[in-house]
Design a protein around this motif. Structure first.
Motif, PDB file in Angstrom:
ATOM      1  N   GLU A 123       0.844  -1.189   0.000  1.00  0.00           N
ATOM      2  CA  GLU A 123       0.000   0.000   0.000  1.00  0.00           C
ATOM      3  C   GLU A 123       0.886   1.247   0.000  1.00  0.00           C
ATOM      4  O   GLU A 123       2.002   1.224   0.521  1.00  0.00           O
ATOM      5  CB  GLU A 123      -0.908   0.037   1.234  1.00  0.00           C
ATOM      6  CG  GLU A 123      -1.892  -1.125   1.346  1.00  0.00           C
ATOM      7  CD  GLU A 123      -2.996  -1.064   0.305  1.00  0.00           C
ATOM      8  OE1 GLU A 123      -3.189   0.019  -0.281  1.00  0.00           O
ATOM      9  OE2 GLU A 123      -3.644  -2.105   0.078  1.00  0.00           O
ATOM     10  N   ASN A 138     -13.860  -1.170  -8.127  1.00  0.00           N
ATOM     11  CA  ASN A 138     -12.734  -1.346  -7.207  1.00  0.00           C
ATOM     12  C   ASN A 138     -13.279  -1.746  -5.848  1.00  0.00           C
ATOM     13  O   ASN A 138     -14.357  -1.304  -5.437  1.00  0.00           O
ATOM     14  CB  ASN A 138     -11.910  -0.064  -7.082  1.00  0.00           C
ATOM     15  CG  ASN A 138     -10.628  -0.292  -6.307  1.00  0.00           C
ATOM     16  OD1 ASN A 138      -9.754  -1.036  -6.757  1.00  0.00           O
ATOM     17  ND2 ASN A 138     -10.500   0.323  -5.143  1.00  0.00           N
ATOM     18  N   ARG A 139     -12.539  -2.569  -5.150  1.00  0.00           N
ATOM     19  CA  ARG A 139     -13.006  -3.045  -3.846  1.00  0.00           C
ATOM     20  C   ARG A 139     -13.184  -1.893  -2.861  1.00  0.00           C
ATOM     21  O   ARG A 139     -14.107  -1.880  -2.059  1.00  0.00           O
ATOM     22  CB  ARG A 139     -12.014  -4.081  -3.291  1.00  0.00           C
ATOM     23  CG  ARG A 139     -12.549  -4.879  -2.111  1.00  0.00           C
ATOM     24  CD  ARG A 139     -11.482  -5.832  -1.591  1.00  0.00           C
ATOM     25  NE  ARG A 139     -10.961  -6.689  -2.631  1.00  0.00           N
ATOM     26  CZ  ARG A 139     -11.508  -7.857  -2.975  1.00  0.00           C
ATOM     27  NH1 ARG A 139     -12.613  -8.264  -2.379  1.00  0.00           N
ATOM     28  NH2 ARG A 139     -10.975  -8.592  -3.925  1.00  0.00           N
ATOM     29  N   THR A 140     -12.284  -0.901  -2.909  1.00  0.00           N
ATOM     30  CA  THR A 140     -12.358   0.248  -2.013  1.00  0.00           C
ATOM     31  C   THR A 140     -12.971   1.426  -2.761  1.00  0.00           C
ATOM     32  O   THR A 140     -12.363   1.978  -3.681  1.00  0.00           O
ATOM     33  CB  THR A 140     -10.961   0.626  -1.489  1.00  0.00           C
ATOM     34  OG1 THR A 140     -10.365  -0.517  -0.874  1.00  0.00           O
ATOM     35  CG2 THR A 140     -11.039   1.764  -0.497  1.00  0.00           C
ATOM     36  N   LYS A 141     -14.165   1.824  -2.375  1.00  0.00           N
ATOM     37  CA  LYS A 141     -14.903   2.851  -3.112  1.00  0.00           C
ATOM     38  C   LYS A 141     -14.174   4.198  -3.114  1.00  0.00           C
ATOM     39  O   LYS A 141     -14.206   4.923  -4.109  1.00  0.00           O
ATOM     40  CB  LYS A 141     -16.297   3.018  -2.529  1.00  0.00           C
ATOM     41  CG  LYS A 141     -17.190   3.965  -3.339  1.00  0.00           C
ATOM     42  CD  LYS A 141     -18.574   4.048  -2.758  1.00  0.00           C
ATOM     43  CE  LYS A 141     -19.473   4.933  -3.627  1.00  0.00           C
ATOM     44  NZ  LYS A 141     -18.944   6.300  -3.750  1.00  0.00           N
ATOM     45  N   ALA A 142     -13.509   4.537  -2.009  1.00  0.00           N
ATOM     46  CA  ALA A 142     -12.819   5.826  -1.943  1.00  0.00           C
ATOM     47  C   ALA A 142     -11.744   5.936  -3.019  1.00  0.00           C
ATOM     48  O   ALA A 142     -11.542   6.996  -3.609  1.00  0.00           O
ATOM     49  CB  ALA A 142     -12.209   6.021  -0.550  1.00  0.00           C
ATOM     50  N   HIS A 143     -11.041   4.822  -3.283  1.00  0.00           N
ATOM     51  CA  HIS A 143     -10.021   4.832  -4.333  1.00  0.00           C
ATOM     52  C   HIS A 143     -10.663   5.016  -5.702  1.00  0.00           C
ATOM     53  O   HIS A 143     -10.132   5.721  -6.567  1.00  0.00           O
ATOM     54  CB  HIS A 143      -9.213   3.532  -4.302  1.00  0.00           C
ATOM     55  CG  HIS A 143      -8.423   3.359  -3.041  1.00  0.00           C
ATOM     56  ND1 HIS A 143      -7.783   2.171  -2.732  1.00  0.00           N
ATOM     57  CD2 HIS A 143      -8.158   4.208  -2.020  1.00  0.00           C
ATOM     58  CE1 HIS A 143      -7.179   2.301  -1.561  1.00  0.00           C
ATOM     59  NE2 HIS A 143      -7.386   3.534  -1.119  1.00  0.00           N
ATOM     60  N   ASP A 186     -20.579  -0.446  -7.712  1.00  0.00           N
ATOM     61  CA  ASP A 186     -20.265  -1.003  -6.401  1.00  0.00           C
ATOM     62  C   ASP A 186     -20.220  -2.525  -6.445  1.00  0.00           C
ATOM     63  O   ASP A 186     -19.499  -3.150  -5.675  1.00  0.00           O
ATOM     64  CB  ASP A 186     -21.317  -0.577  -5.362  1.00  0.00           C
ATOM     65  CG  ASP A 186     -21.315   0.926  -5.130  1.00  0.00           C
ATOM     66  OD1 ASP A 186     -20.230   1.529  -5.207  1.00  0.00           O
ATOM     67  OD2 ASP A 186     -22.399   1.490  -4.880  1.00  0.00           O
ATOM     68  N   THR A 238      -5.674  -4.974 -10.382  1.00  0.00           N
ATOM     69  CA  THR A 238      -5.690  -4.818  -8.929  1.00  0.00           C
ATOM     70  C   THR A 238      -4.407  -5.380  -8.320  1.00  0.00           C
ATOM     71  O   THR A 238      -3.622  -6.041  -8.983  1.00  0.00           O
ATOM     72  CB  THR A 238      -6.898  -5.550  -8.310  1.00  0.00           C
ATOM     73  OG1 THR A 238      -6.631  -6.955  -8.253  1.00  0.00           O
ATOM     74  CG2 THR A 238      -8.164  -5.314  -9.116  1.00  0.00           C
TER      75      THR A 238
END
Length: 327
Positions: free
Chosen positions: A81, A166-171, A190, A206
């Protein structure tokens, strides 16, 4: 006085690092040089940097003859990360002249890696989907996904919709904030299944350490492209009609990519590879009509050397970059 030249990312961009036509031509030319024995590479040297297999440093040497006249090393550090304002991947490519060994310079090359990876994806898409592509599911929201998104918009005007997940919505939201509106519809999802539903091509960008692309993703005529870490289940690869790669080499013994893990587990034989980039580009190989397709992009360091050599040559002509004494 002998000198060397260093190109920062901004310098590399000024020298043409974002030129998609040049990037695609570099791939095609380097494949021809590889085929003729005028380019080559050896297995990467990998150094683990912790328990997470995504935390590692590695060196990738290669040489490219012809107009590139380059021998070089790409040195890359991967973190699982990003930390603070640092990216998750940092990379530099060092170039010497192949003909006489003289040092030429260095290029900040994380951007080059993303460009050559997406250029290979473009070539593979055109060859494996000769009838054209209208809908793409792009999975991921990091740097590789962003570069692939730019590639799709610029090189594939036939694509009507790009479905982002994407798994993380913020990204994903951050990626969408950087998108310039255009003719291609770019839709965010989503739900993974909804993003995949209508796609002709699925591009996996990913850093997933655990595979999540299952056999239900395989469909007649659909192309699944693995760019990222370990996204595709063995069962999914086994279920596809055609498996293609950029190249099969010694890296199959070390790479954490899904296909090579499957090979080392004894569940995939290299004889099942239907085509590689030389067959696709030089021999005119095409898949059977209606076949389900899987393409694994290992990421060949020989392309990084060609890209860096081209940029350093152009930068010298334009007086771009920092020039230092070499001795």
């Amino acid at each position: 006085m002998n000198t060397i030249r260093h190109l920062s990312r901004a310098d590399a961009i000024k020298a043409g690092a974002l030129d998609w036509a040049a990037a695609v031509e570099d791939i095609k030319t380097t494949i021809r040089l590889l085929h003729d024995g005028q380019a080559g590479m050896v297995a990467e040297s990998v150094m683990p940097l912790g328990a997470d297999p995504r935390n590692k440093a590695y060196g990738l040497p290669a040489f490219v003859g012809g107009r590139y006249d380059a021998a070089g090393l790409k040195w890359t550090v991967h973190r699982a990360e990003p930390t603070g304002d640092l990216p998750s991947i940092s990379s530099i490519t060092i170039i010497n002249r192949l003909s006489d060994g003289a040092p030429v310079g260095s290029v900040e090359s994380a951007l080059l890696t993303r460009m050559r990876t997406a250029a290979v994806s473009a070539i593979a898409m055109r060859a494996l989907k000769p009838g054209g592509v209208t809908s793409v599911a792009l999975l991921g929201a990091g740097a590789h996904a962003e570069t692939h998104l730019d590639m799709l918009v610029r090189l594939f005007p036939s694509v009507q919709e790009i479905h982002l997940w994407n798994r993380t919505k913020a990204h994903l939201d951050r990626l969408l904030d950087r998108v310039t509106p255009g003719a291609t519809r770019i839709l965010a999802y989503d739900d993974l299944d909804a993003a995949l539903d209508e796609a002709d091509v699925v591009i996996c960008c990913t850093s997933a350490p655990v595979p999540f692309i299952g056999p239900s993703t395989v469909r007649p005529g659909r192309l699944i492209m693995q760019i990222g870490f370990h996204e595709v289940l063995f069962e999914t690869i086994a279920a596809t009609d055609v498996v293609a790669v950029d190249l099969w080499g010694d890296f199959a013994e070390k790479s954490a990519k899904s296909l090579f893990q499957m090979y080392r587990a004894g569940e995939f034989g290299p004889d099942r590879v239907a085509a590689d980039l030389p067959a696709i580009l030089l021999d005119g190989w095409q898949p059977p009509a209606g076949a389900s397709l899987y393409f694994s992009s290992f990421g060949l360091n020989v392309f990084d050397i060609a890209f860096a050599a081209r940029l350093l040559h152009r930068a010298a002509g334009l007086n771009i970059g920092a020039v230092l004494p070499s001795v």
